[in-house]
Each structure stands twice: as structure tokens, then as C-alpha cells.
Design a protein around this motif. Structure first.
Motif, PDB file in Angstrom:
ATOM      1  N   GLN A  71       0.947  -1.148   0.039  1.00  0.00           N
ATOM      2  CA  GLN A  71       0.460   0.423   0.020  1.00  0.00           C
ATOM      3  C   GLN A  71       0.910   1.201   0.047  1.00  0.00           C
ATOM      4  O   GLN A  71       0.187   2.724  -0.754  1.00  0.00           O
ATOM      5  CB  GLN A  71      -0.826  -0.663   1.148  1.00  0.00           C
ATOM      6  CG  GLN A  71      -2.203   0.812   1.143  1.00  0.00           C
ATOM      7  CD  GLN A  71      -3.459   0.992   2.745  1.00  0.00           C
ATOM      8  OE1 GLN A  71      -2.514   0.514   3.403  1.00  0.00           O
ATOM      9  NE2 GLN A  71      -3.901   1.737   2.390  1.00  0.00           N
ATOM     10  N   SER A  72       1.573   1.350   0.417  1.00  0.00           N
ATOM     11  CA  SER A  72       2.728   2.725   0.790  1.00  0.00           C
ATOM     12  C   SER A  72       3.675   2.886  -0.258  1.00  0.00           C
ATOM     13  O   SER A  72       3.918   3.655  -1.056  1.00  0.00           O
ATOM     14  CB  SER A  72       3.756   2.189   2.289  1.00  0.00           C
ATOM     15  OG  SER A  72       3.052   2.269   3.227  1.00  0.00           O
ATOM     16  N   MET A  73       3.903   1.306  -1.270  1.00  0.00           N
ATOM     17  CA  MET A  73       4.884   1.395  -2.430  1.00  0.00           C
ATOM     18  C   MET A  73       3.877   2.186  -3.359  1.00  0.00           C
ATOM     19  O   MET A  73       4.259   2.933  -4.267  1.00  0.00           O
ATOM     20  CB  MET A  73       5.033   0.247  -3.046  1.00  0.00           C
ATOM     21  CG  MET A  73       6.381  -0.731  -1.768  1.00  0.00           C
ATOM     22  SD  MET A  73       5.886  -2.599  -2.367  1.00  0.00           S
ATOM     23  CE  MET A  73       6.114  -2.167  -4.314  1.00  0.00           C
ATOM     24  N   MET A 121       5.869   5.838  -2.150  1.00  0.00           N
ATOM     25  CA  MET A 121       6.868   5.534  -1.329  1.00  0.00           C
ATOM     26  C   MET A 121       8.160   4.938  -1.698  1.00  0.00           C
ATOM     27  O   MET A 121       7.866   3.770  -2.075  1.00  0.00           O
ATOM     28  CB  MET A 121       6.473   5.481  -0.403  1.00  0.00           C
ATOM     29  CG  MET A 121       5.303   6.708   1.075  1.00  0.00           C
ATOM     30  SD  MET A 121       5.909   5.937   2.147  1.00  0.00           S
ATOM     31  CE  MET A 121       4.445   6.619   3.151  1.00  0.00           C
ATOM     32  N   SER A 122       9.253   5.652  -1.280  1.00  0.00           N
ATOM     33  CA  SER A 122      10.685   4.552  -1.700  1.00  0.00           C
ATOM     34  C   SER A 122      10.580   3.532  -0.203  1.00  0.00           C
ATOM     35  O   SER A 122       9.961   4.141   1.230  1.00  0.00           O
ATOM     36  CB  SER A 122      11.594   5.926  -1.468  1.00  0.00           C
ATOM     37  OG  SER A 122      12.021   6.227   0.184  1.00  0.00           O
ATOM     38  N   ASN A 123      11.378   2.861  -0.603  1.00  0.00           N
ATOM     39  CA  ASN A 123      12.022   1.683   0.786  1.00  0.00           C
ATOM     40  C   ASN A 123      12.102   2.248   1.495  1.00  0.00           C
ATOM     41  O   ASN A 123      11.162   2.256   3.177  1.00  0.00           O
ATOM     42  CB  ASN A 123      12.883   0.924   0.173  1.00  0.00           C
ATOM     43  CG  ASN A 123      12.396   0.032  -0.652  1.00  0.00           C
ATOM     44  OD1 ASN A 123      11.091  -0.103  -1.042  1.00  0.00           O
ATOM     45  ND2 ASN A 123      13.524  -1.366  -1.116  1.00  0.00           N
ATOM     46  N   ALA A 124      13.135   3.209   2.184  1.00  0.00           N
ATOM     47  CA  ALA A 124      13.391   4.366   2.594  1.00  0.00           C
ATOM     48  C   ALA A 124      12.352   4.499   3.787  1.00  0.00           C
ATOM     49  O   ALA A 124      12.103   5.029   4.966  1.00  0.00           O
ATOM     50  CB  ALA A 124      14.414   5.112   2.646  1.00  0.00           C
ATOM     51  N   ALA A 125      11.578   4.769   3.009  1.00  0.00           N
ATOM     52  CA  ALA A 125      10.501   6.576   3.490  1.00  0.00           C
ATOM     53  C   ALA A 125       9.452   5.679   4.141  1.00  0.00           C
ATOM     54  O   ALA A 125       9.009   4.811   5.397  1.00  0.00           O
ATOM     55  CB  ALA A 125       9.354   7.150   2.873  1.00  0.00           C
ATOM     56  N   THR A 160      -1.358  -4.463  -9.170  1.00  0.00           N
ATOM     57  CA  THR A 160      -1.795  -5.754  -9.008  1.00  0.00           C
ATOM     58  C   THR A 160      -2.442  -4.881  -8.132  1.00  0.00           C
ATOM     59  O   THR A 160      -4.005  -5.123  -7.899  1.00  0.00           O
ATOM     60  CB  THR A 160      -1.123  -6.645  -8.487  1.00  0.00           C
ATOM     61  OG1 THR A 160      -0.145  -7.620  -9.672  1.00  0.00           O
ATOM     62  CG2 THR A 160      -1.959  -7.977  -8.254  1.00  0.00           C
ATOM     63  N   TYR A 161      -1.780  -3.922  -7.359  1.00  0.00           N
ATOM     64  CA  TYR A 161      -2.893  -4.005  -6.032  1.00  0.00           C
ATOM     65  C   TYR A 161      -4.052  -3.265  -5.994  1.00  0.00           C
ATOM     66  O   TYR A 161      -4.969  -3.371  -5.567  1.00  0.00           O
ATOM     67  CB  TYR A 161      -1.765  -2.651  -5.057  1.00  0.00           C
ATOM     68  CG  TYR A 161      -2.427  -2.266  -4.465  1.00  0.00           C
ATOM     69  CD1 TYR A 161      -2.871  -3.285  -2.334  1.00  0.00           C
ATOM     70  CD2 TYR A 161      -3.363  -0.814  -3.266  1.00  0.00           C
ATOM     71  CE1 TYR A 161      -3.038  -2.766  -1.774  1.00  0.00           C
ATOM     72  CE2 TYR A 161      -3.460  -0.373  -2.397  1.00  0.00           C
ATOM     73  CZ  TYR A 161      -3.787  -1.300  -1.894  1.00  0.00           C
ATOM     74  OH  TYR A 161      -4.033  -0.683  -1.078  1.00  0.00           O
ATOM     75  N   LEU A 162      -3.869  -2.540  -7.179  1.00  0.00           N
ATOM     76  CA  LEU A 162      -5.199  -1.303  -7.635  1.00  0.00           C
ATOM     77  C   LEU A 162      -6.448  -2.029  -8.259  1.00  0.00           C
ATOM     78  O   LEU A 162      -6.808  -1.517  -8.529  1.00  0.00           O
ATOM     79  CB  LEU A 162      -4.701   0.154  -8.559  1.00  0.00           C
ATOM     80  CG  LEU A 162      -3.160   0.537  -7.004  1.00  0.00           C
ATOM     81  CD1 LEU A 162      -2.003   2.227  -8.694  1.00  0.00           C
ATOM     82  CD2 LEU A 162      -3.844   1.523  -6.850  1.00  0.00           C
ATOM     83  N   SER A 163      -5.664  -2.876  -8.660  1.00  0.00           N
ATOM     84  CA  SER A 163      -6.679  -3.739 -10.008  1.00  0.00           C
ATOM     85  C   SER A 163      -7.591  -4.743  -8.579  1.00  0.00           C
ATOM     86  O   SER A 163      -8.668  -4.888  -9.544  1.00  0.00           O
ATOM     87  CB  SER A 163      -6.375  -4.099 -11.124  1.00  0.00           C
ATOM     88  OG  SER A 163      -5.520  -5.845 -10.160  1.00  0.00           O
ATOM     89  N   ARG A 164      -7.491  -4.846  -7.676  1.00  0.00           N
ATOM     90  CA  ARG A 164      -8.252  -4.752  -7.135  1.00  0.00           C
ATOM     91  C   ARG A 164      -9.776  -4.951  -6.845  1.00  0.00           C
ATOM     92  O   ARG A 164     -10.389  -3.598  -6.949  1.00  0.00           O
ATOM     93  CB  ARG A 164      -8.369  -5.385  -5.063  1.00  0.00           C
ATOM     94  CG  ARG A 164      -6.355  -5.681  -4.845  1.00  0.00           C
ATOM     95  CD  ARG A 164      -6.316  -5.503  -3.328  1.00  0.00           C
ATOM     96  NE  ARG A 164      -6.488  -4.427  -3.001  1.00  0.00           N
ATOM     97  CZ  ARG A 164      -6.381  -4.337  -1.450  1.00  0.00           C
ATOM     98  NH1 ARG A 164      -6.443  -5.078  -0.567  1.00  0.00           N
ATOM     99  NH2 ARG A 164      -6.748  -2.840  -0.857  1.00  0.00           N
TER     100      ARG A 164
END
Length: 213
Positions: free
Chosen positions: A159-161, A165-169, A209-213
Motif C-alpha cells: 500500500q505504501s509502495m 514511497m521509497s523503501n527508506a520512506a 496488481t494492488y490497485l486492480s483489486r
């Protein structure tokens, strides 16, 4: 064998306490809501817990969420869920660690006391006791939803991706290490069937894939 019972219906809760007592179990706590259940598991470290899915305040999935939380706080604590319904999302979470000591039975399938008592003992011993309808619903979900195999934390990372967001964020937001986020991201790619390639491309595909749920 020490047991914690959680059900907001007083008659059913007391009935379970009596039934368990008559079959050689010691009920160390009997509560009526999710937070009290988690507290009871933490305080008593029972051999097995029995929890209803729908409890106050919303009577939706508080009991099952509490069961997941109890397993997180007391690693692998055996839990048998009783319900009139199959709550697939949290049932998946409960089974995700693959350590056993988990049961999920529909109340109308628990017709014989002997079978129920056997299920309680099996879960306490680290085995599983799953209603056939629960298994069927989980299999349908896994076939239809590619996100179904992700853990709650992996879903948070994904969800953060999706927000860019970057991995650090993500690590700062979730208060975890960069390495932990990297591990979650790799797990997400694997579970979504995204083979090694350019990481940025896989990242975009995972977000889509996440947004297509």
C-alpha cells in the motif's frame, strides 16, 4: 489442559465452560470481547483458546482479529475459532505462519460433543481442525485474489509502495529497518509471481496488481 474461552453470548460462553470442564479441561478465563481475550491469553498462556469471530463492538470480525493479534503476541499459541460465518481474510492471516495449532469450525457443523472435544485437543497438540467450508473458501480466495497470500505487513508495504514511497520512506513510516522493508518487498514480488527483472518494473507491476483489486 488450560483453556481461555471468548464469546460475547453469555449462554454459549457458559455452556462452553461447562462442557469443557466436564471433559477434563480447566477454563482459566472466560471473556466477552476481543481485547479481553488478548489480555487473557497474555496473562494465562493457555494450552488452547476458543474464540468466537463476531464480538463487540461492531460484531463483525473482532474475535478473529483478536486471535491473529494473540498469535502475534504469544507466538504460536493454539487457537480454535468458532463462527457462524467464514471470514476469509483473517482466516488466511491466522493460518499464514503455517505453524499449526489452529482450528476454524462453523458452529452448525459442531454437532457432536466428542468431535468438538477431539478438535480442541488436536489444536492444543499443534494440529489443525478446519471446517471443509473454510478450506473451500480459502482455496477460492487464493485462486481469485493474487494478494490473498500476502501477510498484513506485506500489504502495508505494498500500500505504501502504491503511494509512491521509497523503501527508506516506508521503513520510517512503519518504524522498521530498511532491511526489513527490502525483505517484505522481495516476498511481495515472489508471492505475486513477478520474476527477477528490473526492480522498478516489478515495483510498478506489484502496485498495479494492488490497485486492480
Amino acid at each position: 489442559m488450560r483453556v481461555v474461552v471468548a464469546d460475547d453470548a453469555v449462554l454459549l460462553r457458559e455452556g462452553l465452560v461447562r462442557l469443557l470442564g466436564e471433559n477434563g479441561f480447566e477454563v482459566v478465563a472466560a471473556v466477552g470481547d476481543g481485547p479481553s481475550f488478548v489480555d487473557a491469553v497474555l496473562a494465562n498462556r493457555p494450552d488452547v483458546s476458543i474464540v468466537d469471530v463476531r464480538m463487540p463492538p461492531s460484531h463483525t470480525d473482532e474475535g478473529l482479529r483478536a486471535a491473529v493479534e494473540a498469535r502475534r503476541l504469544v507466538s504460536g499459541t493454539p487457537i480454535l475459532v468458532l463462527s457462524q460465518y467464514v471470514e476469509v481474510s483473517y482466516a488466511d492471516d491466522l493460518l499464514a505462519d503455517r505453524r499449526g495449532g489452529v482450528g476454524y469450525l462453523l458452529k452448525d457443523r459442531v454437532a457432536e460433543i466428542g468431535e468438538f472435544v477431539d478438535a480442541v485437543r488436536r489444536v492444543a497438540a499443534g494440529g489443525t481442525a478446519l471446517d471443509p467450508e473454510v478450506v473451500a473458501q480459502l482455496m477460492i480466495r487464493r485462486r481469485r485474489d493474487p494478494l490473498a497470500t500476502l501477510t498484513p505487513r506485506e500489504l502495508q508495504v505494498l500500500q505504501s509502495m502504491a503511494t509512491g514511497m521509497s523503501n527508506a520512506a516506508i521503513a520510517r513510516t512503519l518504524v522498521v529497518t530498511d532491511g526489513a522493508v527490502e525483505k517484505h518487498v522481495k516476498n511481495i514480488f515472489t508471492k505475486l509471481g513477478l520474476p527477477p527483472d528490473d526492480d522498478q518494473h516489478r515495483r510498478v507491476m506489484a502496485v498495479l496488481t494492488y490497485l486492480s483489486r
